[in-house]
Design a protein around this motif. Structure first.
Motif, PDB file in Angstrom:
ATOM      1  N   SER A 198      13.817   4.639  -2.198  1.00 49.91           N
ATOM      2  CA  SER A 198      14.397   5.143  -0.952  1.00 49.91           C
ATOM      3  C   SER A 198      13.315   5.381   0.096  1.00 49.91           C
ATOM      4  CB  SER A 198      15.167   6.437  -1.222  1.00 49.91           C
ATOM      5  OG  SER A 198      15.694   6.969  -0.012  1.00 49.91           O
ATOM      6  N   ASP A 199      12.198   5.992  -0.322  1.00 52.15           N
ATOM      7  CA  ASP A 199      11.090   6.189   0.617  1.00 52.15           C
ATOM      8  C   ASP A 199      10.552   4.856   1.119  1.00 52.15           C
ATOM      9  OD1 ASP A 199      11.310   8.893   0.331  1.00 52.15           O
ATOM     10  OD2 ASP A 199       9.666   9.093  -1.117  1.00 52.15           O
ATOM     11  N   LEU A 200      10.425   3.903   0.199  1.00 50.31           N
ATOM     12  CA  LEU A 200       9.911   2.584   0.595  1.00 50.31           C
ATOM     13  C   LEU A 200      10.871   1.886   1.548  1.00 50.31           C
ATOM     14  CD1 LEU A 200       7.666   0.511   0.193  1.00 50.31           C
ATOM     15  CD2 LEU A 200       8.954  -0.423  -1.746  1.00 50.31           C
ATOM     16  N   ARG A 201      12.198   2.048   1.302  1.00 52.37           N
ATOM     17  CA  ARG A 201      13.186   1.420   2.175  1.00 52.37           C
ATOM     18  C   ARG A 201      13.118   2.008   3.583  1.00 52.37           C
ATOM     19  NH1 ARG A 201      16.785   1.631  -1.103  1.00 52.37           N
ATOM     20  NH2 ARG A 201      17.737   3.639  -0.579  1.00 52.37           N
ATOM     21  N   HIS A 202      13.026   3.321   3.698  1.00 52.99           N
ATOM     22  CA  HIS A 202      12.902   3.947   5.013  1.00 52.99           C
ATOM     23  C   HIS A 202      11.598   3.552   5.710  1.00 52.99           C
ATOM     24  CE1 HIS A 202      16.062   6.631   3.319  1.00 52.99           C
ATOM     25  NE2 HIS A 202      16.442   6.726   4.586  1.00 52.99           N
ATOM     26  N   PHE A 203      10.529   3.437   4.910  1.00 52.93           N
ATOM     27  CA  PHE A 203       9.257   3.011   5.496  1.00 52.93           C
ATOM     28  C   PHE A 203       9.362   1.589   6.042  1.00 52.93           C
ATOM     29  CE2 PHE A 203       5.208   0.776   4.963  1.00 52.93           C
ATOM     30  CZ  PHE A 203       4.396   1.529   5.791  1.00 52.93           C
ATOM     31  N   LEU A 228       0.822  -1.209   0.000  1.00 55.48           N
ATOM     32  CA  LEU A 228       0.000   0.000   0.000  1.00 55.48           C
ATOM     33  C   LEU A 228       0.859   1.264   0.000  1.00 55.48           C
ATOM     34  CD1 LEU A 228      -2.801  -1.012   2.539  1.00 55.48           C
ATOM     35  CD2 LEU A 228      -3.012  -0.769   0.056  1.00 55.48           C
ATOM     36  N   TYR A 229       1.955   1.238   0.771  1.00 56.17           N
ATOM     37  CA  TYR A 229       2.821   2.420   0.804  1.00 56.17           C
ATOM     38  C   TYR A 229       3.503   2.640  -0.545  1.00 56.17           C
ATOM     39  CZ  TYR A 229       6.199   5.832   2.463  1.00 56.17           C
ATOM     40  OH  TYR A 229       6.943   6.973   2.633  1.00 56.17           O
ATOM     41  N   ARG A 230       3.864   1.535  -1.222  1.00 57.07           N
ATOM     42  CA  ARG A 230       4.455   1.692  -2.563  1.00 57.07           C
ATOM     43  C   ARG A 230       3.447   2.345  -3.506  1.00 57.07           C
ATOM     44  NH1 ARG A 230       8.166  -0.135  -6.276  1.00 57.07           N
ATOM     45  NH2 ARG A 230       9.369  -1.291  -4.725  1.00 57.07           N
ATOM     46  N   GLN A 231       2.197   1.915  -3.451  1.00 54.41           N
ATOM     47  CA  GLN A 231       1.184   2.517  -4.306  1.00 54.41           C
ATOM     48  C   GLN A 231       1.007   4.003  -3.992  1.00 54.41           C
ATOM     49  OE1 GLN A 231      -2.431   0.284  -3.944  1.00 54.41           O
ATOM     50  NE2 GLN A 231      -1.579  -1.573  -4.887  1.00 54.41           N
ATOM     51  N   MET A 232       0.999   4.329  -2.707  1.00 53.28           N
ATOM     52  CA  MET A 232       0.859   5.739  -2.327  1.00 53.28           C
ATOM     53  C   MET A 232       2.065   6.544  -2.783  1.00 53.28           C
ATOM     54  SD  MET A 232      -0.718   5.325   1.514  1.00 53.28           S
ATOM     55  CE  MET A 232      -0.562   7.090   1.783  1.00 53.28           C
ATOM     56  N   SER A 233       3.270   5.996  -2.634  1.00 46.46           N
ATOM     57  CA  SER A 233       4.476   6.710  -3.064  1.00 46.46           C
ATOM     58  C   SER A 233       4.477   6.916  -4.569  1.00 46.46           C
ATOM     59  CB  SER A 233       5.724   5.938  -2.629  1.00 46.46           C
ATOM     60  OG  SER A 233       5.790   5.831  -1.217  1.00 46.46           O
TER      61      SER A 233
END
Length: 461
Positions: free
Chosen positions: A165-170, A35-40
């Motif tokens: 990078s955002d997904l990795r930090h998440f 879900l976070y990947r889709q949002m990003s």
């Protein structure tokens, strides 16, 4: 779950709860990451779409020669191979009226749709591609119709590494959060299991008190789903006690009923002819021995299952040693004792006296000068066992005679007094208590008799 079959209920509940918690947290982590990947991606695409709209506005106003085509105020599109690119083409004839950012450095962006006709024109498309230096890109395509047959495809791309990078930090933050949540769930689960199974632990302790003789019944208040079990156990204990008491009484009555006629027969033989009297007395003695043997075995069988019967080994052995020193006082016998204080036998005192007494008597008969009685305690599969050994310095036995001498009525030397029932009685009594009698060579040079019996771990200090 076969590996948990032999473990406690608490262990089974804890392992199953923690296992399912880990599975649920893992599934939740995967879903949240998706879900976070889709949002990003959606957020990144909206940024790219803003640039695409800016370029579209420039196309509409390009009649003004002073108007500059492309995103205004963002220097990243001016730096060669910066990772931020845009280009404008036509749907089918890609080489006609081609515009691009300086950062693209003469290259071309990958197309998200291979045009064979213009049926897909007008849609906004999203996808991934690669730059000239193989850097992964996130690309947005937007179509624009200028009228009079003028159609354009605007592509804007940005580095996909920002999304990763955002997904990795998440994921790192999510992992740390779920780890703390998992630890909290583990602690709360263990607390709930301990709290929930506490009544069972109290029931087990109460039953252990009954078994040790510290209580006659299971006492205390229990939850409504365990209280019937405690009541049934109390009823079983009481019923068992009544059955054993009746069996004990019947055995005593039978003993008196049989021994009295035998005594009368023996006394009446005083008036009979000597040859008849001797034979009758001999047979009456054998009958008395057999009756005593089977009555003792029946009594022991009834008492061996009695709950709460504990006997201290040390005073029993000391009393037997004093008795046999008096019986064999005409011989220079030394009976050495090594019984640790607090050694407990889980059974009747009379049965312990019967077993140890027969073995000490047998050792005194054959010993030249030394008899040693010792005891030790060990733990065997969470149960306490007592090992009592009796050694003598007599002639001992051959290896093939160790088993024969345990047979009922078997006597290897008819010159020694006895009926041949002593070792057999000891073996049968030990078996009734789920114990073992074993014979082996003694370090003193004679015979060693070893009694392995149930013990009790109660602290007597």
């Amino acid at each position: 779950m076969r590996f948990l079959a032999a473990h406690s209920i608490a262990a089974r509940l804890a392992v199953s709860a923690l296992l399912w918690s880990c599975v649920i947290l893992l599934i939740a982590a995967v879903l949240l990451s998706a879900l976070y990947r889709q949002m990003s991606e959606r957020s990144f695409d909206e940024r790219l779409l803003v640039y695409a709209n800016n370029i579209a506005s420039g196309l509409v106003a390009r009649a003004n020669a002073s108007h500059e085509l492309g995103p205004m105020g963002d220097p990243r599109f001016e730096l060669p191979l910066s990772g931020w690119y845009w280009e404008v083409g036509v749907p089918i004839e890609e080489n006609r009226e081609y515009y691009s950012s300086k950062s693209l450095f003469g290259g071309r962006l990958p197309r998200l749709m291979n045009w064979t006709d213009d049926s897909g024109f007008g849609k906004i498309r999203h996808g991934y591609g690669a730059a000239l230096d193989t850097t992964p890109l996130r690309i947005v395509e937007r179509d624009i119709d200028m009228g009079d047959g003028e159609r354009y495809v605007i592509r804007v791309a940005g580095p996909a590494d920002e999304i990763e990078s955002d997904l990795r930090h998440f994921r790192i933050a999510l992992g740390a959060t779920f780890l703390m949540l998992g630890l909290a769930l583990a602690v709360s689960t263990l607390f709930q299991i301990r709290f929930g199974l506490k009544p069972l632990a109290r029931l087990r302790a109460a039953l252990a008190d009954v078994r040790k003789g510290e209580a006659e019944q299971i006492r205390g208040e229990y939850p409504e789903d365990i209280a019937p079990l405690a009541d049934d156990l109390n009823l079983l204990i009481e019923t068992n006690r009544e059955i054993l008491e009746r069996a004990r009484t019947q055995v005593g009555n039978l003993a008196h009923a049989l021994k009295t006629p035998l005594s009368v027969i023996s006394n009446e033989m005083d008036a009979a002819p000597p040859e008849i009297a001797t034979k009758v007395r001999e047979q009456a003695g054998l009958m008395r021995d057999q009756v005593t043997y089977h009555l003792d075995r029946a009594r022991a069988a009834a008492l061996a299952g009695t709950l709460g019967t504990i006997t201290d080994v040390e005073p029993v052995v000391e009393a037997l040693a004093r008795t046999f020193k008096k019986i064999y006082r005409e011989r220079p016998l030394d009976i050495a004792l090594a019984i640790p204080a607090g050694t407990l036998f889980r059974g009747e005192r009379q049965d312990l006296e019967e077993m140890v007494g027969n073995l000490v008597d047998n050792a005194c008969k054959w010993a030249r000068s030394n008899v040693a009685v010792s005891a030790s305690v060990r733990r065997d599969n969470d149960r306490t066992r007592v090992m009592i050994t009796i050694d003598d310095d007599g002639p001992g036995l051959k290896d093939d005679e160790h088993r024969d001498v345990l047979k009922r009525g078997r006597r290897l030397d008819e010159t020694k007094p006895g009926s041949g029932l002593g070792l057999s009685i000891v073996g049968d009594l030990a078996a009734l208590y789920r114990g073992v009698l074993a014979l082996s060579p003694s370090p003193l040079g004679g015979l060693r008799a070893s009694l392995d019996l149930p013990g009790d771990a109660r602290d007597r200090s």
